[in-house]
Scaffold this motif. Structure first.
Motif, mmCIF file in Angstrom:
data_model
loop_
_atom_site.group_PDB
_atom_site.id
_atom_site.type_symbol
_atom_site.label_atom_id
_atom_site.label_comp_id
_atom_site.label_asym_id
_atom_site.label_seq_id
_atom_site.Cartn_x
_atom_site.Cartn_y
_atom_site.Cartn_z
ATOM 1 N N PRO A 111 0.799 -1.239 0.000
ATOM 2 C CA PRO A 111 0.000 0.000 0.000
ATOM 3 C C PRO A 111 0.824 1.277 0.000
ATOM 4 O O PRO A 111 0.347 2.311 -0.452
ATOM 5 N N CYS A 112 2.061 1.227 0.503
ATOM 6 C CA CYS A 112 2.882 2.440 0.484
ATOM 7 C C CYS A 112 3.130 2.909 -0.949
ATOM 8 O O CYS A 112 3.313 4.105 -1.197
ATOM 9 N N ALA A 113 3.114 1.962 -1.892
ATOM 10 C CA ALA A 113 3.427 2.293 -3.281
ATOM 11 C C ALA A 113 2.327 3.095 -3.958
ATOM 12 O O ALA A 113 2.549 3.651 -5.041
ATOM 13 N N VAL A 114 1.140 3.168 -3.347
ATOM 14 C CA VAL A 114 0.045 3.906 -3.976
ATOM 15 C C VAL A 114 0.257 5.416 -3.866
ATOM 16 O O VAL A 114 -0.393 6.190 -4.570
ATOM 17 N N ILE A 115 1.149 5.833 -3.004
ATOM 18 C CA ILE A 115 1.497 7.251 -2.898
ATOM 19 C C ILE A 115 2.821 7.461 -3.631
ATOM 20 O O ILE A 115 3.868 6.977 -3.194
ATOM 21 N N SER A 116 2.768 8.139 -4.761
ATOM 22 C CA SER A 116 3.961 8.350 -5.583
ATOM 23 C C SER A 116 4.919 9.333 -4.919
ATOM 24 O O SER A 116 4.552 10.047 -3.977
ATOM 25 N N ASP A 117 6.145 9.375 -5.422
ATOM 26 C CA ASP A 117 7.125 10.308 -4.867
ATOM 27 C C ASP A 117 6.656 11.753 -5.006
ATOM 28 O O ASP A 117 6.855 12.567 -4.100
#
Length: 200
Positions: free
Chosen positions: A63-69
């Motif tokens: 789920p952390c990957a759903v927020i892009s840099d």
């Protein structure tokens, strides 16, 4: 995230299997598009029907990957989101991402729930909840502000239905600064839904 919430959602999902309304198959949550996401008004318990479900498969384990840099940079500025999120699993039913240690001491969380009835689980128990508030949609998807227990100052948990059987939970807890907690949770949830829409 309360394990009571998770266990209750799983129970509702298992009820759906008995009724033939979709749910875990061979012990695994179901995913998919509109053909596997149909629901009758009784199934939804008053929750809005979601005509254009989003797919979360790509992000469900991370789920952390759903927020892009790029989104993270914006959220760091607007809600003081710490730079690094930590992922964990809850009883093998769901994964969540938590950011903590920011300038206002808040813990910011993002979680995907599968096979648990989505918003319909919360609507089914709305009379028992101390906090149940329908809020404006995010990117066209229904939002609830809810709490299983009395909500403390500086806390807010929003649940966004991304299909009839799946939801995102965006939470902001323990903040001591001047960031409004539900505003912070809304910004986090908005970023997540935007990413899911782009990937669906």
């Amino acid at each position: 995230m309360s394990t009571k919430w998770i266990k209750g959602a799983l129970a509702l999902a298992l009820t759906g299997v008995v009724a033939g309304c979709g749910g875990p198959v061979d012990g695994k949550p179901t995913t998919g598009g509109p053909s596997s996401d149909s629901a009758t008004p009784d199934d939804l318990h008053g929750a809005p029907n979601i005509a254009n479900p989003l797919k979360v498969d790509k992000f469900i384990k991370h789920p952390c990957a759903v927020i892009s840099d790029q989104q993270k940079e914006s959220l760091t500025s607007s809600i003081q989101l710490p730079s690094t999120g930590k992922e964990s699993a809850i009883e093998g039913l769901s994964n969540d991402c938590q950011w903590s240690g920011g300038g206002n001491n808040a813990t910011v969380g993002l979680q995907f729930l599968q096979g648990g009835g989505g918003l319909s689980y919360i609507y089914a128990q709305r009379k028992e909840l101390p906090v149940f508030e329908e809020r404006p949609p995010i990117e066209g998807y229904p939002v609830l502000h809810e709490a299983q227990n009395k909500e403390l100052p500086g806390d807010c948990r929003l649940v966004v239905g991304v299909s009839n059987h799946q939801a995102i939970v965006a939470s902001y807890t323990g903040g001591t600064g001047d960031v409004e907690p539900c505003d912070a949770a809304t910004k986090l949830a908005t970023a997540a839904v935007q990413t899911l829409k782009a990937a669906s």
